[in-house]
Design an enzyme around this catalytic site. Structure first.
Site, mmCIF file in Angstrom:
data_model
loop_
_atom_site.group_PDB
_atom_site.id
_atom_site.type_symbol
_atom_site.label_atom_id
_atom_site.label_comp_id
_atom_site.label_asym_id
_atom_site.label_seq_id
_atom_site.Cartn_x
_atom_site.Cartn_y
_atom_site.Cartn_z
ATOM 1 N N GLY A 1 0.833 -1.192 0.000
ATOM 2 C CA GLY A 1 0.000 0.000 0.000
ATOM 3 C C GLY A 1 0.868 1.241 0.000
ATOM 4 C CD GLN B 1 3.624 5.792 2.552
ATOM 5 O OE1 GLN B 1 2.633 5.273 2.064
ATOM 6 N NE2 GLN B 1 4.629 5.082 3.026
ATOM 7 C CG LEU C 1 7.027 1.130 1.173
ATOM 8 C CD1 LEU C 1 6.433 1.486 -0.186
ATOM 9 C CD2 LEU C 1 8.069 0.044 1.030
ATOM 10 C CG HIS D 1 0.106 1.291 7.521
ATOM 11 N ND1 HIS D 1 1.112 0.793 8.330
ATOM 12 C CD2 HIS D 1 0.733 2.087 6.621
ATOM 13 C CE1 HIS D 1 2.281 1.285 7.944
ATOM 14 N NE2 HIS D 1 2.088 2.068 6.908
ATOM 15 C CD GLU D 2 -0.882 2.451 2.947
ATOM 16 O OE1 GLU D 2 -0.463 3.609 2.755
ATOM 17 O OE2 GLU D 2 -0.115 1.490 3.156
ATOM 18 C CG HIS E 1 0.918 6.751 5.553
ATOM 19 N ND1 HIS E 1 2.092 7.216 6.101
ATOM 20 C CD2 HIS E 1 1.121 5.439 5.301
ATOM 21 C CE1 HIS E 1 2.960 6.208 6.179
ATOM 22 N NE2 HIS E 1 2.397 5.115 5.714
HETATM 23 ZN ZN LIG Z 1 3.249 3.254 5.657
#
Ligand SMILES: [Zn+2]
Length: 182
Positions: free
Chosen positions: A46, A51, A98, A139-140, A143
């Site tokens: 993902g 990011q 990442l 999680h995404e 972000h």
């Molecule tokens: Zn992440």
């Protein structure tokens, strides 16, 4: 064309709260395509626009694909303005990111969620998720709110990682400066 760079902790842009996407422009389509390329290249399951330094509410997810000679087709979910509701249950999952190099830690999340978003054609998407996909969605979306998974672990574990990361960056900076100054 070069792939977009994934921002890494402690880059302050990762703390930006992303803005809703008001119209799906060609720039947004291009961004989604770029993000998929980065996700499969890393590889990751993902990626959020935050990011790659674009503070808009867009994520790409593919929890099925594995980098094993095409056994699984690439079938990315592209989620515009994703929102989670109907959170239910608890699950503890070992997560990595990442944007958080060389670190994994267990994070407590909701076990089941409902994801609502629109796709690149503006059509509504609704997915009932559990397991890895539910964890990945949370999680995404985090972000997009400027939250990293290391913000959800114990202070002690977090500060250990921050220290390790600082050392790593110092080491990289020293290696870089000695080679450039000769
Ligand atoms: Zn992440």
């Amino acid at each position: 064309m070069a792939l977009r760079t994934v921002l890494q902790f402690p880059d302050k842009r990762l703390k930006t709260a992303a803005k809703p996407i008001e119209s799906i422009s060609d720039e947004i389509r291009q961004l989604a395509q770029d993000m998929c390329e980065v996700m499969y290249d890393e590889p990751g399951i993902g990626l959020a626009a935050t990011q790659v330094g674009e503070p808009v509410r867009l994520v790409v997810v593919d929890t099925e694909w594995k980098d094993d000679e095409g056994a699984h087709e690439k079938n990315p979910l592209i989620l515009v303005n994703p929102e989670l509701s109907e959170r239910d249950g608890k699950v503890v999952w070992s997560e990595g990111c990442l944007s958080v190099p060389d670190f994994e830690a267990e994070v407590e999340r909701s076990a089941r969620v409902v994801m609502r978003a629109i796709d690149l054609d503006g059509k509504p998407i609704e997915i009932r998720a559990e397991g890895l996909q539910a964890v990945c969605f949370q999680h995404e979306v985090d972000h997009l709110d400027g939250i990293l998974f290391i913000d959800r672990i114990s202070k002690l574990k977090r500060s250990r990682y921050v220290l390790k990361r600082k050392k790593q960056l110092k080491h990289e900076a020293e290696a870089g400066s000695s080679s450039s100054t000769g």
